[in-house]
Motif scaffolding. Structure first.
Motif, mmCIF file in Angstrom:
data_model
loop_
_atom_site.group_PDB
_atom_site.id
_atom_site.type_symbol
_atom_site.label_atom_id
_atom_site.label_comp_id
_atom_site.label_asym_id
_atom_site.label_seq_id
_atom_site.Cartn_x
_atom_site.Cartn_y
_atom_site.Cartn_z
ATOM 1 N N UNK A 183 0.772 -1.320 0.051
ATOM 2 C CA UNK A 183 -0.125 -0.063 0.114
ATOM 3 C C UNK A 183 0.843 1.272 -0.078
ATOM 4 N N UNK A 184 2.003 1.329 0.189
ATOM 5 C CA UNK A 184 3.000 2.273 0.228
ATOM 6 C C UNK A 184 3.231 2.927 -1.107
ATOM 7 N N UNK A 185 3.607 4.186 -0.956
ATOM 8 C CA UNK A 185 3.749 4.874 -2.494
ATOM 9 C C UNK A 185 4.710 4.105 -3.398
ATOM 10 N N UNK A 186 5.829 3.889 -2.760
ATOM 11 C CA UNK A 186 7.109 3.100 -3.559
ATOM 12 C C UNK A 186 7.366 1.764 -2.712
ATOM 13 N N UNK A 187 7.225 0.788 -3.454
ATOM 14 C CA UNK A 187 7.687 -0.627 -2.832
ATOM 15 C C UNK A 187 8.854 -1.230 -3.290
ATOM 16 N N UNK A 188 9.800 -1.638 -2.633
ATOM 17 C CA UNK A 188 10.907 -2.192 -2.916
ATOM 18 C C UNK A 188 10.989 -3.989 -2.951
ATOM 19 N N UNK A 189 10.959 -4.848 -3.862
ATOM 20 C CA UNK A 189 10.753 -6.066 -3.945
ATOM 21 C C UNK A 189 11.772 -6.650 -4.570
ATOM 22 N N UNK A 190 11.890 -8.162 -4.783
ATOM 23 C CA UNK A 190 12.653 -8.692 -5.656
ATOM 24 C C UNK A 190 11.625 -9.417 -6.536
ATOM 25 N N UNK A 191 12.235 -9.868 -7.832
ATOM 26 C CA UNK A 191 11.212 -10.304 -8.862
ATOM 27 C C UNK A 191 10.497 -11.672 -8.297
ATOM 28 N N UNK A 192 11.083 -12.552 -7.763
ATOM 29 C CA UNK A 192 10.523 -13.853 -7.283
ATOM 30 C C UNK A 192 9.246 -13.697 -6.344
ATOM 31 N N UNK A 193 9.551 -12.782 -5.312
ATOM 32 C CA UNK A 193 8.586 -12.355 -4.513
ATOM 33 C C UNK A 193 7.322 -11.710 -4.959
ATOM 34 N N UNK A 194 7.756 -10.934 -5.967
ATOM 35 C CA UNK A 194 6.514 -10.163 -6.635
ATOM 36 C C UNK A 194 5.709 -11.210 -7.467
ATOM 37 N N UNK A 195 6.287 -12.167 -8.043
ATOM 38 C CA UNK A 195 5.825 -12.885 -9.054
ATOM 39 C C UNK A 195 4.741 -13.945 -7.965
ATOM 40 N N UNK A 196 5.300 -14.453 -6.912
ATOM 41 C CA UNK A 196 4.692 -15.390 -6.309
ATOM 42 C C UNK A 196 3.445 -14.483 -5.442
ATOM 43 N N UNK A 197 3.583 -13.313 -5.111
ATOM 44 C CA UNK A 197 2.716 -12.639 -4.423
ATOM 45 C C UNK A 197 1.366 -12.673 -5.549
ATOM 46 N N UNK A 198 1.764 -12.493 -6.759
ATOM 47 C CA UNK A 198 0.598 -12.214 -7.641
ATOM 48 C C UNK A 198 -0.006 -13.633 -8.079
ATOM 49 N N UNK A 199 0.547 -14.738 -7.784
ATOM 50 C CA UNK A 199 0.024 -15.990 -8.131
ATOM 51 C C UNK A 199 -0.739 -16.387 -6.841
ATOM 52 N N UNK A 200 0.095 -16.136 -5.672
ATOM 53 C CA UNK A 200 -0.811 -16.527 -4.442
ATOM 54 C C UNK A 200 -2.223 -15.568 -4.299
ATOM 55 N N UNK A 201 -2.248 -14.464 -4.534
ATOM 56 C CA UNK A 201 -3.136 -13.755 -4.612
ATOM 57 C C UNK A 201 -4.510 -14.161 -5.468
ATOM 58 N N UNK A 202 -4.011 -14.856 -6.646
ATOM 59 C CA UNK A 202 -5.239 -15.532 -7.613
ATOM 60 C C UNK A 202 -5.445 -16.884 -7.185
ATOM 61 N N UNK A 203 -4.823 -17.126 -5.957
ATOM 62 C CA UNK A 203 -5.330 -18.703 -5.533
ATOM 63 C C UNK A 203 -6.016 -18.508 -4.070
ATOM 64 N N UNK A 204 -6.161 -16.904 -3.617
ATOM 65 C CA UNK A 204 -6.915 -16.751 -2.480
ATOM 66 C C UNK A 204 -8.249 -17.190 -2.559
ATOM 67 N N UNK A 205 -8.693 -17.586 -1.146
ATOM 68 C CA UNK A 205 -10.048 -17.851 -0.938
ATOM 69 C C UNK A 205 -11.168 -16.779 -0.820
ATOM 70 N N UNK A 206 -10.537 -15.701 -0.195
ATOM 71 C CA UNK A 206 -11.377 -14.581 0.396
ATOM 72 C C UNK A 206 -10.634 -13.421 0.082
ATOM 73 N N UNK A 207 -11.050 -12.164 0.092
ATOM 74 C CA UNK A 207 -10.541 -11.078 0.024
ATOM 75 C C UNK A 207 -9.464 -10.693 1.226
ATOM 76 N N UNK A 208 -9.774 -11.314 2.268
ATOM 77 C CA UNK A 208 -8.553 -10.983 3.564
ATOM 78 C C UNK A 208 -7.356 -11.544 3.237
ATOM 79 N N UNK A 209 -7.339 -12.395 2.165
ATOM 80 C CA UNK A 209 -5.967 -13.185 1.890
ATOM 81 C C UNK A 209 -5.141 -12.388 1.163
#
Length: 1028
Positions: free
Chosen positions: A235-261
């Protein structure tokens, strides 16, 4: 041509080195290396060969080459693009005096002003020059670093959504602050993507100081963070991350069972990204898609058996291998032997499948080598990233390969896995509406970036001219000859005092060279995937520029720490958990105080061996520093004795590290005040902090002086021990020398026995024959333009091969991308919507199922009598189930025949007008009126308008009839569902709860399969049932 300088044996080098080997020249007119004489020393005697004066033709050739390069630069498109960017640079420079006159509060308030102006209709282009001037001034005040003009150009390139190619040491990290700040002003979020956790953490703390000073929030994504921490940081204005964490967060979000995840910024998680080392992420890593897997079959017992079978089979007799694509093929003899050993009649028997296990065991045996592709640590096989040399602890090979490797090594075998979600880096970063990147080596891959991402590569000029000397490649017939000459060149440079960086391609090779240097007692540091070395990575790399420093490292891509001549007294910056700060000063503090704080010896495998300092110039510590060190040591001994404390080695190091952090976060006067106020309590921490600050000043003076000495004798010398699979990786290694106008030189030595030549079956016989004609000694190198052209031609062929793999992977992923995007978008709409929208999505989904049944059985170009009406009715009734039998129809829907439906469709086609509000097919069961009320009628009419306006039905004579059939069957199914809900007697809250359960099930859809779910009401039980 001069030979490799021969050297006599120094007294401390043993055993006696081999006599110097002559270097055979091939089509070259100038010496391979021009070096200043080494410092005079009684310990060294050096035989030097006379260098012949450069021929006039060679001088003319050099001048002509420079003129040609200047003309090509002038006529290139890149030249004019950069020239255009200087207009922005002039605007930023003109604003600088005005911005410098602002107070800190006024400078910070500029962010609020910029956001207000954007909300009033101005664009980012309108405020770009002023925003860049603000960031430049903020960096000067908070970091002591002012952006050069060429760095302003780099920031503009990033903002324009291009790739900025900036040479090593030109300050890419600082450049990113310009584009990140400007694009963060929109409030939609900016991602700065690096290649590993360390760099993300370093940059978030280091560059984050600029952004925080200007009022922006800065987030950091790291491995091991909780979902709540990730959500907050995204939610921050600028977020530092590495490429694999970013990709896995995207995939995990699209496997989430509810909006809280969900953790990303949905519904728009992607806005603008700056990818550091963009070529490494999008090209080198592009061959390996990101996968999330789940546990599949539990055939763990088969892997050890297959590993034993693989040991019995002999290459060439029982199986053949293809190194190029890592494939194996069993021969008839191999199949027979394997079937006999396994007591099976068919390796491919579906009921007793052994083929996959045997093939994987053979691949593990032939292609996956310990200390090359993986290391074994704590009973686990850990993958080594071939591009960075780092261990990937959370990564596993798929399709049973990792289990086969575990069986080969006799380790505990983890269960098989099945792919649940996957995406390539290419597809991931295409999701950004605006994408940019920066690297030191991208121009050679510009065509691929343009083709795959439509992103141009802009070469940003260097701040100072590059004076590095890239020496000709030397080719050897044997690996033995290559390694021997590498050792000789390292020893020669060592005696000159020049720092040397040797790049190797594997842990195995780095340790082989280390053994060779140890035989001659040449002190050196090793950096590879082993934990005892990896723990000191930043320290080793940062000090690789010291006088006499010899550093052997696996692939240097993405190491992320500058090699500064004379050493870097300010390595890294304070970070949240790990501080690698001012390494030399910290090492001196540890050397002096650890013995006073603890009697425990370090664990070399965990803490790492000592960094070699035997031959590094001794740092002259001043008298005031010595006094403070003595005071701290005495206080440490007293505290241990009086308070009965006994620190472990790690605890003692942590105590020193905390004191170093204190020195960075508290000013000198406050530390001195702490020491005075707590004098009776023995303030050990503040005392160590004071000693550290004093020693740090001595280290800075030493490094500055030694840096000048190293430049005088030629700077850093880089040796590459093999050509990589891409010219970019070689150029990254070369770029370690000659940073920011420093002197330096590079040399690549390759053997025709190197893995690249063997793996791709390249014909190297011509080179072997050439060497044999010139000399009888296979260990003598050849070099020259012809050799270089031939080797580069082979390397280009390898690049084309891997480009083909990446292209095929992207094309394959594009097929999945259509379905993945549709399903993922649907999931997010469901997860983030309210209860009313959830109900609407369920009704839309019912209509979509009906449409699929209709389209599979009709043809708008043909009369309904040719349609598969019987099959259509059967499929619809099987889907609708008990909903059609609950008495909501005037007549039984299940009793409809094919002929009755055909007759009804004929009457419908002949009708001149239809009342869509109360529409149903003539002479067929009419569902009860479930679309009462404005909301339900509105929903029904919207569905009808969607049916009429979509392009799912092909134009034809009977298109209108098909659309009305879709409407009737859709109304029938939905009305049945709504009637069951109404007759159940449950209140709306309970019904919404049930629909949310359905929503969560729909939310578990993946691109690899869609869940079909309907609700039934069981009258006998009085409850709802979910049917999948």
């Amino acid at each position: 041509m001069a030979t490799v300088p021969a050297f006599l044996n120094p007294s401390f080098l043993s055993p006696k080195p081999k006599p110097p080997q002559p270097t055979t020249t091939f089509s070259l007119t100038k010496p391979f290396l021009t070096l200043p004489p080494p410092p005079s020393s009684s310990s060294f005697r050096l035989q030097r060969c006379r260098m012949a004066p450069k021929p006039t033709s060679a001088v003319l050739k050099d001048h002509l080459g420079r003129v040609t390069k200047t003309w090509s630069d002038f006529t290139s498109l890149n030249h004019w693009v950069v020239l255009d960017y200087y207009r922005l640079v002039n605007s930023v420079n003109a604003l600088e005096p005005k911005i410098q006159s602002l107070s800190d509060e006024q400078l910070t308030a500029k962010t609020v002003e910029f956001r207000r102006r954007l909300s009033e209709g101005e664009t980012l282009a309108d405020i770009q020059a002023e925003a860049f001037a603000v960031v430049r001034e903020a960096a000067r005040r908070k970091l002591g670093m002012r952006h050069f003009d060429v760095q302003i150009i780099g920031g503009a390139v990033l903002h324009d959504g291009s790739i900025a190619e900036m040479k090593t040491g030109e300050g890419k990290t600082l450049v990113s602050t310009l584009a990140a700040y400007l694009n963060a002003l929109t409030g939609e979020g900016v991602h700065v993507v690096t290649v590993n956790d360390y760099l993300a953490q370093r940059d978030a703390e280091w560059m984050g100081r600029v952004h925080r000073f200007l009022g922006l929030s800065v987030g950091l994504i790291q491995r091991g963070m909780t979902a709540e921490e990730r959500r907050s940081n995204y939610r921050c204005d600028i977020t530092y991350t590495n490429n694999s964490e970013l990709g896995f967060d995207y995939l995990r979000d699209n496997l989430a069972g509810n909006s809280g995840q969900l953790v990303m910024r949905w519904p728009k998680p992607f806005h603008f990204a700056i990818v550091d080392e963009v070529d490494s992420v999008l090209i080198d890593e592009g061959r390996n898609p990101l996968l999330i897997s789940g546990e599949a079959s539990k055939d763990a017992a088969r892997y050890p058996v297959a590993a034993k079978i693989a040991e019995l089979l002999v290459q060439g007799l029982h199986y053949n291998v293809e190194l190029k694509d890592n494939s194996v093929e069993l021969t008839e003899e191999g199949i027979a032997l394997a079937e006999t050993a396994l007591e099976t009649n068919d390796l491919w028997d579906e009921n007793d499948p052994w083929a996959r296990f045997v093939m994987n065991a053979l691949k593990a045996k032939e292609f996956y080598r310990r200390d090359v592709q993986y290391i074994v640590r704590d009973g686990k096989a850990l993958i080594i990233n071939e591009l960075t040399g780092r261990v990937e602890e959370k990564r596993r090979w798929s399709e049973g390969i990792h289990q086969a490797v575990e069986a080969k090594e006799g380790l505990k075998i983890q269960a098989d896995s099945v792919i649940v979600a996957q995406i390539t880096y290419q597809s991931l970063f295409k999701l950004y509406p605006k994408l940019s990147g920066m690297t030191g080596t991208a121009k050679t891959e510009e065509k691929e970036f343009l083709k795959m991402f439509q992103i141009p590569v802009i070469e940003v000029p260097t701040n100072l001219p590059n004076i590095r000397k890239d020496l000709p490649i030397q080719a050897f017939a044997t690996a033995r000859g290559k390694w021997d000459h590498v050792r000789q060149e390292v020893a020669y440079m060592f005696r000159l005092g020049r720092p040397v960086l040797v790049g190797t391609t594997s842990v195995e090779n780095s340790e082989h060279l280390s053994d060779l240097l140890r035989e001659w007692n040449i002190p050196h540091n090793v950096l590879n995937a082993r934990p005892k070395y990896a723990g000191k990575e930043a320290e080793i790399v940062a000090q690789a520029g010291q006088k006499n420093a010899i550093t052997i490292s696996t692939n240097m891509a993405g190491r992320g720490t500058d090699i500064i001549l004379g050493g870097n007294p300010k390595v890294g910056l304070p970070v949240v958990s790990v501080v690698i700060c001012k390494m030399l000063a910290k090492e001196i503090i540890e050397d002096q105080l650890l013995s006073a704080l603890t009697r425990e010896a370090p664990n070399v495998e965990v803490d790492g061996g000592e960094i070699s300092k035997k031959v590094l110039s001794k740092i002259k510590v001043g008298s005031s520093s010595l006094a403070l060190l003595a005071k701290a040591a005495l206080m440490a001994k007293y505290v241990c004795k009086s308070e009965g404390k006994s620190w472990t080695y790690q605890k003692a190091k942590t105590l020193i590290l905390e004191a170093v952090e204190m020195s960075q976060s508290i000013n000198l006067k406050d530390i001195e005040k702490l020491v005075d106020e707590e004098s009776e309590m023995y303030p050990l921490g503040p005392t160590i902090a004071l000693a550290y600050l004093s020693v740090l000043k001595d280290c800075e003076v030493h490094c500055s002086r030694e840096g000048y000495e190293v430049k005088k004798i030629g700077g850093l010398h880089v040796i590459g021990t093999s050509l990589h699979e891409s010219r970019r990786i070689d150029n990254q290694l070369r770029g370690r020398a000659g940073r920011q106008g420093d002197p330096g030189s590079t040399r690549f030595m390759v053997s025709l026995q190197d893995e690249m030549f063997q793996k791709f079956n390249f014909d190297t016989e011509w080179a072997v024959r050439l060497i044999s004609k010139i000399t009888n000694d296979e260990d003598v190198p050849i070099e020259g333009e012809t050799i270089v052209k031939q080797l580069l031609a082979l390397q280009i062929n390898v690049e084309k091969y891997f480009f083909g793999i990446r292209k095929s992977l992207v094309e394959f992923d594009e097929v999945l991308e259509v379905q993945r995007k549709h399903v993922y978008d649907l999931r997010q709409l469901i997860l983030t919507g309210d209860s009313e929208s959830c109900s609407q999505y369920i009704l839309q989904y019912m209509q979509a199922v009906v449409d699929e049944i209709v389209f599979g059985n009709v043809d708008p170009l043909k009369h309904p009598r040719s349609w598969s009406l019987g099959k259509l009715l059967k499929e619809f009734i099987s889907i609708a189930g008990k909903l059609l039998d609950d008495g909501i129809f005037e007549d039984s829907f299940a009793g409809i025949t094919k002929d009755a439906l055909l007759k009804s469709l004929g009457q419908l086609h002949d009708s001149s007008s239809i009342d869509i509000d109360s529409f149903y097919l003539p002479n067929l069961p009419k569902p009860s009126n479930s679309f009462r009320g404005i909301r339900r009628k509105s929903s029904s009419l919207k569905r009808w308008l969607a049916i009429c306006s979509d392009d799912l039905t092909v134009n034809g004579r009977y298109r209108a009839t098909i659309n009305l059939l879709r409407k009737y069957l859709g109304d029938t199914l939905i009305a049945s569902y709504l009637n069951v809900i109404e007759e159940s007697g449950y209140d709306d809250a309970y019904v919404k709860e049930i629909e949310l359960i359905v929503k969560s099930l729909l939310g578990q859809c993946s691109p690899f399969g869609v869940i079909v779910c309907f609700i039934e009401f069981d009258i006998s039980r009085g409850q709802f049932l979910l049917r999948l």
